[in-house]
Scaffold this active site. Structure first.
Site, PDB file in Angstrom:
ATOM      1  CG  ASN A   1     -48.987   4.487  -7.867  1.00 23.64           C
ATOM      2  OD1 ASN A   1     -48.003   5.211  -8.086  1.00 23.64           O
ATOM      3  ND2 ASN A   1     -48.913   3.174  -7.923  1.00 23.64           N
TER       4      ASN A   1
ATOM      5  CB  SER B   1     -48.248  -1.164  -8.532  1.00 28.39           C
ATOM      6  OG  SER B   1     -48.306  -1.823  -9.759  1.00 28.39           O
TER       7      SER B   1
ATOM      8  CD  GLU C   1     -47.910   3.470  -1.261  1.00 34.95           C
ATOM      9  OE1 GLU C   1     -48.247   4.657  -1.363  1.00 34.95           O
ATOM     10  OE2 GLU C   1     -48.310   2.588  -2.048  1.00 34.95           O
TER      11      GLU C   1
HETATM   12  P1  NAD Z   1     -41.713  -8.224 -14.327  1.00 33.14           P
HETATM   13  O1  NAD Z   1     -42.505  -8.545 -15.560  1.00 33.14           O
HETATM   14  O2  NAD Z   1     -40.409  -7.549 -14.456  1.00 33.14           O
HETATM   15  O3  NAD Z   1     -41.501  -9.550 -13.475  1.00 33.14           O
HETATM   16  C1  NAD Z   1     -42.525 -10.446 -13.179  1.00 33.14           C
HETATM   17  C2  NAD Z   1     -41.898 -11.817 -12.987  1.00 33.14           C
HETATM   18  O4  NAD Z   1     -42.913 -12.689 -12.476  1.00 33.14           O
HETATM   19  C3  NAD Z   1     -41.392 -12.443 -14.288  1.00 33.14           C
HETATM   20  O5  NAD Z   1     -40.026 -12.801 -14.141  1.00 33.14           O
HETATM   21  C4  NAD Z   1     -42.281 -13.665 -14.477  1.00 33.14           C
HETATM   22  O6  NAD Z   1     -41.598 -14.753 -15.065  1.00 33.14           O
HETATM   23  C5  NAD Z   1     -42.666 -13.966 -13.053  1.00 33.14           C
HETATM   24  N1  NAD Z   1     -43.893 -14.758 -12.898  1.00 33.14           N
HETATM   25  C6  NAD Z   1     -45.031 -14.711 -13.616  1.00 33.14           C
HETATM   26  N2  NAD Z   1     -45.921 -15.618 -13.123  1.00 33.14           N
HETATM   27  C7  NAD Z   1     -45.320 -16.218 -12.068  1.00 33.14           C
HETATM   28  C8  NAD Z   1     -45.725 -17.235 -11.162  1.00 33.14           C
HETATM   29  N3  NAD Z   1     -46.924 -17.806 -11.247  1.00 33.14           N
HETATM   30  N4  NAD Z   1     -44.855 -17.614 -10.197  1.00 33.14           N
HETATM   31  C9  NAD Z   1     -43.626 -17.050 -10.123  1.00 33.14           C
HETATM   32  N5  NAD Z   1     -43.188 -16.102 -10.965  1.00 33.14           N
HETATM   33  C10 NAD Z   1     -44.023 -15.690 -11.922  1.00 33.14           C
HETATM   34  O7  NAD Z   1     -42.721  -7.372 -13.428  1.00 33.14           O
HETATM   35  P2  NAD Z   1     -42.326  -6.357 -12.251  1.00 33.14           P
HETATM   36  O8  NAD Z   1     -42.210  -4.994 -12.827  1.00 33.14           O
HETATM   37  O9  NAD Z   1     -41.228  -6.923 -11.445  1.00 33.14           O
HETATM   38  O10 NAD Z   1     -43.674  -6.349 -11.401  1.00 33.14           O
HETATM   39  C11 NAD Z   1     -43.942  -7.354 -10.455  1.00 33.14           C
HETATM   40  C12 NAD Z   1     -45.019  -6.864  -9.507  1.00 33.14           C
HETATM   41  O11 NAD Z   1     -44.568  -5.655  -8.885  1.00 33.14           O
HETATM   42  C13 NAD Z   1     -46.341  -6.511 -10.170  1.00 33.14           C
HETATM   43  O12 NAD Z   1     -47.384  -6.837  -9.302  1.00 33.14           O
HETATM   44  C14 NAD Z   1     -46.239  -4.998 -10.356  1.00 33.14           C
HETATM   45  O13 NAD Z   1     -47.491  -4.377 -10.419  1.00 33.14           O
HETATM   46  C15 NAD Z   1     -45.512  -4.609  -9.095  1.00 33.14           C
HETATM   47  N6  NAD Z   1     -44.807  -3.328  -9.143  1.00 33.14           N
HETATM   48  C16 NAD Z   1     -44.090  -2.986 -10.254  1.00 33.14           C
HETATM   49  C17 NAD Z   1     -43.411  -1.770 -10.263  1.00 33.14           C
HETATM   50  C18 NAD Z   1     -42.591  -1.356 -11.453  1.00 33.14           C
HETATM   51  O14 NAD Z   1     -42.316  -0.146 -11.602  1.00 33.14           O
HETATM   52  N7  NAD Z   1     -42.168  -2.262 -12.297  1.00 33.14           N
HETATM   53  C19 NAD Z   1     -43.464  -0.917  -9.143  1.00 33.14           C
HETATM   54  C20 NAD Z   1     -44.181  -1.319  -8.014  1.00 33.14           C
HETATM   55  C21 NAD Z   1     -44.857  -2.541  -8.028  1.00 33.14           C
END
Ligand code: NAD
Length: 508
Positions: free
Chosen positions: A196, A125, A158
């Site tokens: 954003n 993001s 997006e």
């Molecule tokens: P989260 O912390 O809920 O989940 C991340 C997951 O990735 C965890 O389960 C972790 O164990 C796993 N992980 C870490 N390193 C890893 C690896 N090397 N291989 C495989 N798995 C691995 O985070 P999230 O909120 O799901 O965010 C994930 C992505 O989505 C980020 O890039 C974030 O910026 C993006 N994002 C988040 C949101 C939001 O509102 N949460 C919205 C849009 C985009």
């Protein structure tokens, strides 16, 4: 081999089974794809499968899905215990922790597992898609695929072209997004992508208004909800998303834009974050939360109208007429002299300038003057702005008068552009700057913002609704008053306002 997003046996890899990865897996599975789900924490993947199962179960209970379809979707989700399980995927979507080094390692490992033509996408993001792709052997097959939280409820995705992304890659992801039941919008890689970036206009301008002492947070929220039609006020929204998420993201966008003043964060947001006033999750942010319920201060008690004579500046017939019309329905004691009487309440209705400047420019007495915001009409909530020297008795008369039909009134301190004018002009201008950069089409800018942020209009349609010439006037006036380049109008806005064209008019 040509891979089509609509083909029957499409295999989609998902890296990371957290909040986003599980949502992406769910909508891909219900879209008929086979899913390979991997997380470094096996428990996270198992929890994700259970979570998706519950979500689909609920959809069945509510009659939004057939039980057979839910069961079939679940059989299409495979948890894999190491990344080699991605070898038969047609596309892999990375949704792991937001950290450039982690993502680079994941992409590098993926490239050693999947074929050269397999598409790799990141749900980042805030990181640059181009930067993630740059360390890949084949950066041309890497793109952004940015979903919103919670994925099954948020229709927007997006689809982001990095600088070296091949069009076939984003074309494919566009088709895949549609297959997953999303509304894809194509955007060029830029800090904050599209949604954003526009979202900063709402919260940062509100935070600056509050820092300048113009209005309390609760008053800004009331104005933006009631008068401007937003579902949530900017401070309620900040409490929901949490300051330790929003403020660092805002800072990152500001840094990545080389200190573009439009995205300049408010220092007060930083100090509140440091003080752990993060919002709902710490039970105290701009509001206090008791048992999860937001505590909202009462509106000020409403005084009776004291029948003071009221004189309306005739300088702008466009605003004077509706105000006089309202005063008649309120049975106000109208002073219809050419000049205001000695004790008359003076009403001005400026666009982009403050009450002080407005009264002095018109040769009126600032002690007897209040300004009324007419930009959004006078129906649902009225905003009154006082000069630093307006006599409190005249403010009370104005409050009594303008609340006498039951419509709530908010009184603010002097500000070039009131509250709504400033915030809306900022949102429109940011939308115009994205249109100017060519990062997305005007229609896609508005579509993304209404779907992703739930605003009553997209920024460009909002500008048309308010009048592009008025938005331009507001910005020029605020810019002149403050000297702050935050408010400089974009060429996109200026040209279309001068031409009398819609802000949605693309370049020919
Ligand atoms: P989260 O912390 O809920 O989940 C991340 C997951 O990735 C965890 O389960 C972790 O164990 C796993 N992980 C870490 N390193 C890893 C690896 N090397 N291989 C495989 N798995 C691995 O985070 P999230 O909120 O799901 O965010 C994930 C992505 O989505 C980020 O890039 C974030 O910026 C993006 N994002 C988040 C949101 C939001 O509102 N949460 C919205 C849009 C985009």
């Amino acid at each position: 081999m040509t891979i089509e997003p609509t083909q029957d046996n499409l295999v989609v890899g998902v890296v990371g089974a957290g909040a986003m990865g599980r949502g992406i897996a769910q909508v891909a599975a219900t879209g008929g794809c086979t899913i390979k789900l991997y997380d470094t924490r096996l428990d996270s993947s198992k929890e994700a499968v259970e979570f998706i199962n519950n979500m689909l179960g609920r959809a069945v209970d509510k009659g939004r899905m057939e039980a057979g379809d839910a069961k079939a979707a679940m059989t299409r989700i495979d948890v894999i215990e190491n990344m080699s399980g991605f070898s038969d995927c047609h596309v892999v979507i990375e949704a792991a922790t937001e950290n450039l080094e982690i993502k680079r390692k994941i992409f590098s490992e993926l490239e050693s597992i999947v074929g050269d033509d397999i598409i790799l996408a990141s749900n980042t993001s805030s990181l640059s898609v181009t930067t993630i792709a740059a360390s890949c052997e084949h950066p041309e097959r890497v793109a952004g695929f940015h979903f919103f939280n919670p994925v099954p409820l948020m229709k927007l995705v997006e689809v982001i072209d990095g600088v070296r992304t091949e069009p076939r890659v984003t074309d494919f992801l566009f088709g895949l997004g549609a297959r997953m039941g999303r509304e894809p919008v194509r955007v060029a890689d830029a800090p904050g992508f599209l949604v954003n970036q526009v979202g900063r206009g709402y919260t940062i301008e509100a935070a600056h208004l509050n820092s300048e002492g113009v209005a309390d947070y609760v008053d800004v929220d009331r104005i933006m909800r009631d008068a401007a039609g937003f579902r949530m006020g900017p401070f309620e929204l900040l409490d929901l998303t949490a300051l330790d998420v929003t403020h660092p993201a805002t800072r990152m966008i500001y840094e990545q834009f080389y200190h573009e003043p439009r995205y300049r964060p408010s220092t007060k947001m930083n100090t509140r974050m440091e003080a752990n006033l993060l919002g709902r999750k710490t039970r105290q942010g701009y509001y206090v939360y008791e048992d999860g319920k937001q505590q909202v201060p009462d509106e000020q008690a409403v005084p009776e109208y004291d029948s003071r004579a009221v004189w309306v500046s005739p300088s702008n017939p466009e605003t004077c007429e509706p105000i006089l019309g309202l005063l008649k329905t309120l049975n106000a004691n109208i002073d219809d002299g050419e000049e205001p009487g000695e004790n008359s309440l003076i009403i001005v209705a400026p666009l982009g300038i403050d009450a002080t400047t407005s009264s002095l420019e018109e040769g009126l007495d600032p002690v007897h003057t209040v300004a009324l915001d007419t930009l959004l009409g006078l129906g649902v909530r009225r905003t009154i702005m006082k000069t630093p020297v307006t006599d409190p008795a005249f403010v009370t008369s104005a409050r009594g008068l303008f609340t006498s039909d039951g419509t709530p009134v908010t009184v603010i301190r002097d500000s070039a552009g009131f509250v709504a004018q400033r915030i809306l002009a900022m949102i429109v201008n940011i939308g115009c700057s994205i249109a100017q950069s060519g990062a997305a089409t005007p229609l896609d800018i508005d579509k993304a913002v209404t779907l992703g942020l739930g605003y009553p209009h997209g920024p460009l349609a909002f500008g048309d609704f308010l009048g592009a010439d008025r938005v331009l006037e507001i910005l020029i006036s605020i810019f002149e008053m403050t000297g702050d380049p935050r408010y400089r109008p974009t060429p996109w806005l200026r040209r279309r306002a001068l031409l009398g064209e819609s802000l949605l008019t693309p370049e020919s």
